[in-house]
Design a protein around this motif. Structure first.
Motif, PDB file in Angstrom:
ATOM      1  N   LEU A  38      -8.630  -6.189   5.127  1.00  0.00           N
ATOM      2  CA  LEU A  38      -9.736  -5.623   4.364  1.00  0.00           C
ATOM      3  C   LEU A  38     -10.961  -6.521   4.453  1.00  0.00           C
ATOM      4  O   LEU A  38     -12.095  -6.060   4.602  1.00  0.00           O
ATOM      5  CB  LEU A  38      -9.285  -5.503   2.909  1.00  0.00           C
ATOM      6  N   ILE A  39     -10.748  -7.819   4.386  1.00  0.00           N
ATOM      7  CA  ILE A  39     -11.865  -8.735   4.316  1.00  0.00           C
ATOM      8  C   ILE A  39     -12.425  -9.087   5.687  1.00  0.00           C
ATOM      9  O   ILE A  39     -13.622  -8.971   5.918  1.00  0.00           O
ATOM     10  CB  ILE A  39     -11.467  -9.986   3.523  1.00  0.00           C
ATOM     11  N   ASP A  79       0.036  -6.303   5.732  1.00  0.00           N
ATOM     12  CA  ASP A  79      -1.061  -6.973   5.035  1.00  0.00           C
ATOM     13  C   ASP A  79      -2.226  -6.034   4.754  1.00  0.00           C
ATOM     14  O   ASP A  79      -2.618  -5.238   5.601  1.00  0.00           O
ATOM     15  CB  ASP A  79      -1.557  -8.136   5.898  1.00  0.00           C
ATOM     16  N   LEU A  80      -2.769  -6.175   3.568  1.00  0.00           N
ATOM     17  CA  LEU A  80      -3.989  -5.415   3.232  1.00  0.00           C
ATOM     18  C   LEU A  80      -5.185  -6.345   3.056  1.00  0.00           C
ATOM     19  O   LEU A  80      -6.242  -6.143   3.644  1.00  0.00           O
ATOM     20  CB  LEU A  80      -3.768  -4.607   1.950  1.00  0.00           C
ATOM     21  N   LEU A  81      -5.006  -7.410   2.282  1.00  0.00           N
ATOM     22  CA  LEU A  81      -6.130  -8.245   1.895  1.00  0.00           C
ATOM     23  C   LEU A  81      -6.868  -8.853   3.087  1.00  0.00           C
ATOM     24  O   LEU A  81      -8.090  -8.729   3.200  1.00  0.00           O
ATOM     25  CB  LEU A  81      -5.626  -9.366   0.966  1.00  0.00           C
ATOM     26  N   PHE A 128      -1.935  -8.833  -5.642  1.00  0.00           N
ATOM     27  CA  PHE A 128      -3.197  -8.151  -5.367  1.00  0.00           C
ATOM     28  C   PHE A 128      -2.996  -6.686  -4.986  1.00  0.00           C
ATOM     29  O   PHE A 128      -3.489  -5.800  -5.671  1.00  0.00           O
ATOM     30  CB  PHE A 128      -3.974  -8.876  -4.251  1.00  0.00           C
ATOM     31  N   ASP A 129      -2.266  -6.462  -3.897  1.00  0.00           N
ATOM     32  CA  ASP A 129      -2.222  -5.143  -3.273  1.00  0.00           C
ATOM     33  C   ASP A 129      -1.822  -4.023  -4.220  1.00  0.00           C
ATOM     34  O   ASP A 129      -2.446  -2.963  -4.224  1.00  0.00           O
ATOM     35  CB  ASP A 129      -1.257  -5.144  -2.072  1.00  0.00           C
ATOM     36  N   PHE A 136     -17.019  -8.829  -3.373  1.00  0.00           N
ATOM     37  CA  PHE A 136     -17.510  -7.720  -2.570  1.00  0.00           C
ATOM     38  C   PHE A 136     -18.260  -6.658  -3.359  1.00  0.00           C
ATOM     39  O   PHE A 136     -19.030  -5.908  -2.783  1.00  0.00           O
ATOM     40  CB  PHE A 136     -16.356  -7.087  -1.790  1.00  0.00           C
ATOM     41  N   MET A 146     -11.296 -11.586  -8.265  1.00  0.00           N
ATOM     42  CA  MET A 146     -12.029 -12.350  -7.273  1.00  0.00           C
ATOM     43  C   MET A 146     -12.589 -11.434  -6.198  1.00  0.00           C
ATOM     44  O   MET A 146     -13.740 -11.564  -5.783  1.00  0.00           O
ATOM     45  CB  MET A 146     -11.103 -13.379  -6.637  1.00  0.00           C
ATOM     46  N   VAL A 173       0.837  -1.194   0.000  1.00  0.00           N
ATOM     47  CA  VAL A 173       0.000   0.000   0.000  1.00  0.00           C
ATOM     48  C   VAL A 173       0.874   1.246   0.000  1.00  0.00           C
ATOM     49  O   VAL A 173       0.691   2.162  -0.806  1.00  0.00           O
ATOM     50  CB  VAL A 173      -0.932  -0.007   1.227  1.00  0.00           C
ATOM     51  N   LEU A 218      -4.284 -17.380  -0.410  1.00  0.00           N
ATOM     52  CA  LEU A 218      -5.230 -16.898   0.596  1.00  0.00           C
ATOM     53  C   LEU A 218      -6.621 -16.753   0.017  1.00  0.00           C
ATOM     54  O   LEU A 218      -7.619 -17.032   0.660  1.00  0.00           O
ATOM     55  CB  LEU A 218      -4.816 -15.501   1.040  1.00  0.00           C
ATOM     56  N   GLN A 219      -6.640 -16.306  -1.236  1.00  0.00           N
ATOM     57  CA  GLN A 219      -7.919 -16.007  -1.877  1.00  0.00           C
ATOM     58  C   GLN A 219      -8.859 -17.205  -1.854  1.00  0.00           C
ATOM     59  O   GLN A 219     -10.070 -17.040  -1.768  1.00  0.00           O
ATOM     60  CB  GLN A 219      -7.678 -15.579  -3.326  1.00  0.00           C
TER      61      GLN A 219
END
Lengths: 324, 298
Positions: B235-236, B230-232, A262-263, A287, A282, A145, B139-140
């Motif tokens: 976030l979830i 970590d973001l994911l 992803f990030d 979401f 995904m 980020v 992780l997804q």
């Protein structure tokens, strides 16, 4: 509010280690009551139990469940067979994300391993090696980020004629070129996102490759030189082949990271302008579109892509164990 | 070509020998290295400089112009990030999330790794290889089922939920690394301890753990940085509620919502980097050793 949280944190920081120690202590007491023969059979299972339970709950069961969900509809109520998979593979945005992940896979791996190897070899020759390595490794300590914010400053774009605030465009315009919208121009914007990944991960590759380089016995290198090999020949015919297994470790790790990217994409473009990747797709399905079936199917495809690497990893690991 | 004598010597000795001549010949090498390292550092330097500039200048001029007069520096962006944008709160949240999420998996992994390396039981190797195999599960794949479970149990948006999730996701690597390290401990030492009547409990806490401090320290740093950055997962499972959001989520929300005021992101990003950078610079020796234990066998 704040105090109650502090208390909670204290309980966890002190309490969790104590609780785990108490668990083992209790296990040992209970096992001690058993007859000798059963004791040794049961004890190991109690030591691995907490770990296995967590792994089952958070990795094994969810993966199987996701597989199942991918055959159900958006709300996971009705069985729809392969409809989700069919939809995904006819969906342009998913095809784009597949292509982009392939780009990530090839270029992230090639550049991190390439730069890592180059830096490892160059830095090996100078006395300030540790400092140089630390500066390359530094981005690893930065979240994706924050890295996204950092690179926004690098890629910033102002229309021609205005003073450029982005570092790259300042360089381009000072050389007489036109400013470039790095993150908008397809398909090149994918490469500019991958560069951010390369910037972050090269340090990791460097550290492992450098350790592998140091692991080569000095006598072998000397023997090559004594036999009259030039610096370049020693490098390409002795050093690099001997680092084969280390390079394989780094490359597999990078492939996995590339598939799971992803990030960076989420923060820098949210997958717009043709930069989407599987993981972000995904997230979107889950979401923003709320279609759990399709999200599940995407996750399964991601997993299938990784399975061959998993097998490769396990085989390599077994060979390593056999040599112990 | 170097002389035969120099070639026969170990590399470290030949490096220090004929000083000046060698130094001159190596100027291109030094120049290349310094250049590469500088290029690699430019993005971070740019961020650091920008974060100390007034907001209006960040949008109108490049960060490098800060180096020529008039020098215009200010702490406004930090002030805004910490108060108006809630970075102070998120910093505390990040700490609340990261510390337990580092401690839990290490304790649990250490028990398992000890059993895997020093206890004999049927299926031990298969079980261990399966754990290593889990290293690559994305992780997804796990998000939807865990999230549903959390919604039912009321764990969504709680620290407990995210501690356990991070603990589980960090476990395969932790078990792998610690098992490798425990495996290198001298067998004689442990065996003589058992002969003297030590229980596995004693052997684990008084022998294996103290001897593994470097591996555990490096693992702790890794897990800490991983959770901190970590973001994911956050976030979830935290759902983005500001009162529990760690810094990564707060910054990601800012990037999505701030059209005009994005300059504050520079300060926010730097605040989020400070702790991992500090950890990194003070303990960087462990990183190398930690990775070594994990993936490179001499």
């Amino acid at each position: 509010m704040f105090e109650s949280r502090l208390l909670l944190a204290l309980i966890v920081v002190v309490g969790v280690p104590l609780a785990t120690i108490a668990y083992v202590w209790l296990v040992e007491r209970l096992v001690g009551l058993l007859p000798d023969r059963t004791r040794d059979g049961i004890r190991p299972w109690l030591w691995v139990a907490p770990g296995i339970l967590l792994l089952t709950g958070y990795l094994v069961y969810p993966t199987l469940n996701t597989l199942y969900l991918s055959f159900l509809d958006a709300n996971s109520t009705e069985f729809v067979g392969l409809a989700n998979y069919r939809h995904i593979f006819t969906d342009d945005s998913f095809i784009t994300s597949l292509r982009n992940n392939a780009l990530w896979l090839v270029f992230l791996t090639a550049f991190t391993v390439g730069f890592g190897l180059l830096f490892a070899i160059l830095f090996d020759k100078v006395p300030y090696e540790a400092a140089a390595k630390a500066l390359i490794f530094l981005p690893m300590a930065i979240s994706f980020v924050a890295a996204g914010v950092i690179w926004k400053l690098m890629y910033d774009f102002q229309p021609p004629g205005r003073p450029q605030t982005g570092t790259l465009n300042a360089i381009t315009t000072s050389l007489g070129g036109d400013p470039v919208a790095w993150l908008l121009n397809q398909p090149w914007n994918n490469f500019f996102l991958i560069i951010v990944g390369v910037w972050v991960w090269t340090g990791f590759a460097l550290v492992i490759l450098s350790a592998g380089l140091k692991g080569i016995p000095a006598e072998i290198i000397e023997a090559a030189r004594v036999d009259g090999a030039t610096e370049w020949q020693t490098l390409t015919r002795v050093t690099i082949p001997m680092m084969g297994s280390t390079i394989a470790v780094v490359a597999t790790t990078m492939i996995i990271f590339a598939l799971k990217a992803f990030d960076i994409v989420y923060v820098m473009t949210s997958g717009n302008f043709g930069t989407d990747v599987i993981a972000n797709r995904m997230y979107e399905e889950m979401f923003n579109i709320n279609h759990f079936g399709r999200a599940g199917a995407i996750a399964v495809i991601l997993l299938l892509a990784i399975v061959p690497i998993m097998f490769f990893n396990i085989r390599r690991f077994r060979e390593q164990e056999a040599m112990r | 070509m170097k002389s035969t004598q120099a070639m026969a010597m170990p590399r470290s000795e030949s490096r220090t020998r004929p000083r000046t001549n060698r130094f001159l010949r190596r100027i291109p090498l030094h120049a290349i290295i310094v250049f590469l390292v500088l290029v690699w550092s430019v993005p971070t330097i740019g961020l650091l400089v920008s974060s100390f500039r007034p907001a209006n200048l960040v949008t109108t001029t490049g960060w490098w112009t800060a180096f020529v007069p008039p020098w215009n520096f200010s702490l406004d962006l930090y002030r805004e990030a910490l108060t108006a944008r809630g970075m102070g709160q998120s910093f505390v949240n990040s700490l609340f999330i990261s510390i337990p999420a580092t401690v839990i998996p290490i304790m649990i992994a250490a028990f398992a790794a000890y059993a895997f390396s020093w206890m004999r039981f049927p299926g031990r190797n298969i079980l261990f290889v399966s754990v290593v195999g889990l290293l690559v599960v994305p992780l997804q794949t796990t998000l939807i089922p865990v999230l549903r479970l959390y919604n039912e149990l009321g764990l969504t948006g709680t620290f407990t939920g995210i501690w356990l999730a991070h603990a589980a996701y960090g476990l395969p690597f932790a078990v792998y690394l610690l098992r490798n390290f425990f495996g290198t401990l001298p067998r004689d030492m442990l065996e003589s301890a058992f002969l003297d009547g030590a229980s596995p409990f004693t052997a684990f806490f008084y022998l294996a753990l103290p001897l593994s401090v470097p591996a555990i320290a490096s693992l702790a740093i890794f897990q800490f940085m991983w959770v901190w950055n970590d973001l994911l997962v956050a976030l979830i499972y935290l759902g983005g509620a500001p009162n529990v959001a760690p810094m990564t989520v707060t910054i990601a929300n800012m990037t999505n919502s701030l059209g005009g005021g994005w300059q504050v992101l520079t300060a926010a990003a730097f605040i989020s980097m400070m702790l991992p950078l500090l950890v990194f610079f003070t303990l960087q020796r462990y990183f190398v050793r930690g990775i070594l234990a994990g993936s490179v066998k001499g």
